[in-house]
Design a protein around this motif. Structure first.
Motif, PDB file in Angstrom:
ATOM      1  N   HIS A 256       0.843  -1.194   0.000  1.00  0.00           N
ATOM      2  CA  HIS A 256       0.000   0.000   0.000  1.00  0.00           C
ATOM      3  C   HIS A 256       0.876   1.242   0.000  1.00  0.00           C
ATOM      4  O   HIS A 256       1.880   1.305   0.711  1.00  0.00           O
ATOM      5  CB  HIS A 256      -0.903   0.007   1.241  1.00  0.00           C
ATOM      6  CG  HIS A 256      -1.703   1.255   1.410  1.00  0.00           C
ATOM      7  ND1 HIS A 256      -1.717   1.989   2.576  1.00  0.00           N
ATOM      8  CD2 HIS A 256      -2.519   1.924   0.549  1.00  0.00           C
ATOM      9  CE1 HIS A 256      -2.510   3.035   2.438  1.00  0.00           C
ATOM     10  NE2 HIS A 256      -3.005   3.014   1.213  1.00  0.00           N
ATOM     11  N   SER A 257       0.491   2.222  -0.804  1.00  0.00           N
ATOM     12  CA  SER A 257       1.154   3.523  -0.800  1.00  0.00           C
ATOM     13  C   SER A 257       2.641   3.356  -1.112  1.00  0.00           C
ATOM     14  O   SER A 257       3.003   2.861  -2.180  1.00  0.00           O
ATOM     15  CB  SER A 257       0.919   4.208   0.550  1.00  0.00           C
ATOM     16  OG  SER A 257       1.307   5.557   0.517  1.00  0.00           O
ATOM     17  N   GLY A 260       3.398   0.004  -2.129  1.00  0.00           N
ATOM     18  CA  GLY A 260       3.009  -0.300  -3.494  1.00  0.00           C
ATOM     19  C   GLY A 260       4.075   0.116  -4.487  1.00  0.00           C
ATOM     20  O   GLY A 260       4.358  -0.596  -5.464  1.00  0.00           O
ATOM     21  N   ALA A 261       4.681   1.279  -4.241  1.00  0.00           N
ATOM     22  CA  ALA A 261       5.792   1.724  -5.085  1.00  0.00           C
ATOM     23  C   ALA A 261       6.950   0.736  -4.986  1.00  0.00           C
ATOM     24  O   ALA A 261       7.626   0.437  -5.979  1.00  0.00           O
ATOM     25  CB  ALA A 261       6.231   3.120  -4.658  1.00  0.00           C
ATOM     26  N   THR A 262       7.174   0.217  -3.785  1.00  0.00           N
ATOM     27  CA  THR A 262       8.245  -0.757  -3.583  1.00  0.00           C
ATOM     28  C   THR A 262       7.987  -2.028  -4.381  1.00  0.00           C
ATOM     29  O   THR A 262       8.910  -2.619  -4.956  1.00  0.00           O
ATOM     30  CB  THR A 262       8.382  -1.094  -2.084  1.00  0.00           C
ATOM     31  OG1 THR A 262       8.659   0.106  -1.359  1.00  0.00           O
ATOM     32  CG2 THR A 262       9.495  -2.097  -1.845  1.00  0.00           C
ATOM     33  N   SER A 263       6.735  -2.461  -4.440  1.00  0.00           N
ATOM     34  CA  SER A 263       6.430  -3.689  -5.177  1.00  0.00           C
ATOM     35  C   SER A 263       6.785  -3.534  -6.656  1.00  0.00           C
ATOM     36  O   SER A 263       7.327  -4.463  -7.270  1.00  0.00           O
ATOM     37  CB  SER A 263       4.960  -4.070  -5.009  1.00  0.00           C
ATOM     38  OG  SER A 263       4.100  -3.157  -5.664  1.00  0.00           O
ATOM     39  N   ALA A 264       6.495  -2.380  -7.229  1.00  0.00           N
ATOM     40  CA  ALA A 264       6.852  -2.153  -8.633  1.00  0.00           C
ATOM     41  C   ALA A 264       8.367  -2.156  -8.812  1.00  0.00           C
ATOM     42  O   ALA A 264       8.893  -2.753  -9.766  1.00  0.00           O
ATOM     43  CB  ALA A 264       6.264  -0.827  -9.113  1.00  0.00           C
ATOM     44  N   ASP A 278       0.190  -2.613  -6.721  1.00  0.00           N
ATOM     45  CA  ASP A 278       0.377  -1.323  -6.041  1.00  0.00           C
ATOM     46  C   ASP A 278      -0.996  -0.815  -5.620  1.00  0.00           C
ATOM     47  O   ASP A 278      -1.843  -0.520  -6.463  1.00  0.00           O
ATOM     48  CB  ASP A 278       1.054  -0.337  -7.000  1.00  0.00           C
ATOM     49  CG  ASP A 278       1.123   1.091  -6.450  1.00  0.00           C
ATOM     50  OD1 ASP A 278       0.773   1.319  -5.278  1.00  0.00           O
ATOM     51  OD2 ASP A 278       1.547   1.984  -7.214  1.00  0.00           O
ATOM     52  N   GLY A 281      -0.306   3.736  -4.479  1.00  0.00           N
ATOM     53  CA  GLY A 281       1.018   4.299  -4.217  1.00  0.00           C
ATOM     54  C   GLY A 281       1.571   5.053  -5.407  1.00  0.00           C
ATOM     55  O   GLY A 281       1.473   4.607  -6.557  1.00  0.00           O
ATOM     56  N   LEU A 283       4.347   5.953  -7.823  1.00  0.00           N
ATOM     57  CA  LEU A 283       5.487   5.158  -8.261  1.00  0.00           C
ATOM     58  C   LEU A 283       6.792   5.938  -8.132  1.00  0.00           C
ATOM     59  O   LEU A 283       6.853   7.134  -8.423  1.00  0.00           O
ATOM     60  CB  LEU A 283       5.274   4.693  -9.697  1.00  0.00           C
ATOM     61  CG  LEU A 283       4.073   3.761  -9.882  1.00  0.00           C
ATOM     62  CD1 LEU A 283       3.833   3.473 -11.360  1.00  0.00           C
ATOM     63  CD2 LEU A 283       4.264   2.456  -9.123  1.00  0.00           C
ATOM     64  N   VAL A 298      -2.539  -1.883 -10.611  1.00  0.00           N
ATOM     65  CA  VAL A 298      -2.607  -0.673  -9.784  1.00  0.00           C
ATOM     66  C   VAL A 298      -4.069  -0.447  -9.414  1.00  0.00           C
ATOM     67  O   VAL A 298      -4.924  -0.324 -10.292  1.00  0.00           O
ATOM     68  CB  VAL A 298      -2.055   0.560 -10.524  1.00  0.00           C
ATOM     69  CG1 VAL A 298      -2.223   1.817  -9.664  1.00  0.00           C
ATOM     70  CG2 VAL A 298      -0.584   0.362 -10.877  1.00  0.00           C
TER      71      VAL A 298
END
Length: 405
Positions: A256-257, A260-264, A278, A281, A283, A298
């Motif tokens: 989350h947030s 979420g950017a970290t997952s990408a 994501d 979040g 990016l 997303v």
């Protein structure tokens, strides 16, 4: 002298009016305080998981000896992480469910969310009931289970997403969720040490969000990669519950947030990521320049109003998703939600709704929708189980709007 009598009477009338209004104000404030005090301590049961499995939960304390922690207050500190695991479990006979947070975690979090005289301004954590069983035995229905790694939003901890994570575990996923040390407002190590957020670990009001955000997402991404390495070791080592039960060929990442950017970013950096999500979040990282080659989703909240920054964000999301292989990119939002509707804040008492950080949608309904789409995505790309939810709008969830990448 007599001419002053009416004036004195007028002063008395004004004084009575003033005192009356003051009394009404005091009563309103007292009623509000009483309401918050009662409401914040009422027992809240989180939404029930929808899958066939009971849910187990346990905690790990892992240190990456190869990496100095650039977010720590003292130079030379090795990066240490508390990682929580939720998983499909055998239901223990007669056991009580685990507390939302362990006692010290709960006490410190309550203190952080207390106003004057100890008044709780959010739900007291000891009043929140989960559906997880601490250290329950791993279910043996399947020889190997798909694995997910989760990162929370900036300042948060994974437990604040229990509703979403428990549901995934009840459907046969093993989730390892990272507490981002020195970025979370507060975490507690198993030996009782407390780590609070540092200036290096959280973007400040005067920071360049892109510059500092890129630095932090780099640390968080390496946290995920370190966790992957730990899981490979556990899976290959005999004598622990996970041995040969983690199917790391079916590994997804979501958050989350900032998580979420970290997952990408991780799905760009490491081929072990097979799919990512994501949740609302912005990016960050060099994934913005390189793009993605893995299935990616997303899910956004419906911001109101959508200002210039929102449009810039939308364009960034669209640009990234256009690099994803055809048919494997998903971009949608959920009507009447705001940023924190993806967390448990939506399910219990919180002032965030007054701050427009929770939308007008029923909180449990919003979480139900999020759970359905997150699981549908991972079911398709990790379990090879197609879902009609991913094919476009549906009458079951009219709140969901799809955007074409």
């Amino acid at each position: 002298m007599p001419s002053h009598v009416p004036f004195r009477k007028w002063l008395k009338i004004l004084a009575k009016i003033f005192l009356g209004l003051l009394l009404i104000l005091v009563l309103i404030i007292a009623s509000g305080i009483a309401f918050i005090a009662v409401r914040s301590h009422q027992t809240v049961m989180l939404p029930t998981p929808t899958g066939p499995y009971a849910v187990g939960r346990m905690e790990y304390d892992w240190t990456d000896q190869s990496r100095e922690d650039s977010l720590a207050p003292r130079p030379g500190t090795k990066r240490e992480l508390v990682v929580w695991a939720w998983y499909p479990a055998v239901r223990p006979t007669g056991a009580q469910t685990a507390p939302y947070l362990p006692p010290k975690w709960g006490d410190l979090n309550d203190q952080q969310h207390s106003a004057a005289f100890g008044l709780k301004i959010v739900q007291s954590y000891d009043s929140i009931q989960t559906h997880s069983f601490a250290h329950a035995q791993l279910a043996t229905n399947e020889a190997r289970y798909p694995v997910l790694i989760f990162e929370p939003g900036m300042g948060n901890i994974p437990a604040q997403y229990t509703t979403l994570i428990e549901d995934l575990a009840s459907h046969g996923y093993i989730i390892f969720a990272i507490n981002p040390t020195y970025s979370a407002n507060m975490i507690v190590f198993p030996d009782g040490r407390v780590a609070e957020a540092t200036n290096a670990g959280k973007p400040g009001d005067n920071d360049n969000l892109e510059v500092k955000g890129n630095k932090i997402v780099s640390v968080w991404a390496r946290d995920v990669i370190f966790t992957m390495n730990q899981l490979e070791h556990l899976n290959a080592t005999a004598g622990n519950m996970w041995s040969q039960h983690l199917d790391l060929t079916r590994l997804g990442i979501f958050g989350h947030s900032f998580g979420g950017a970290t997952s990408a970013q991780v799905c760009h950096m490491d081929t072990r990521c097979k799919a990512g999500i994501d949740l609302d979040g912005t990016l960050l990282g060099d994934v913005l320049q390189t793009g993605l080659t893995k299935p990616f989703m997303v899910i956004q909240s419906e911001e109101n109003p959508c200002d210039a920054d929102c449009h810039t964000f939308q364009q960034g999301v669209q640009a990234i998703l256009r690099t994803v292989p055809a048919g494997e990119a998903y971009h949608l939002n959920i009507k009447d939600t705001r940023h924190f509707n993806f967390s448990d804040y939506a399910a219990y008492f919180s002032p965030l709704r007054l701050l427009d950080m929770l939308g007008p949608i029923d909180g449990v309904r919003g979480l139900q929708i999020t759970r359905a789409y997150v699981r549908a995505f991972f079911d398709k790309y990790l379990n090879n189980t197609p879902s009609p939810l991913l094919q476009g709008p549906t009458s079951a969830y009219p709140e969901v709007q799809f955007f074409k990448p």
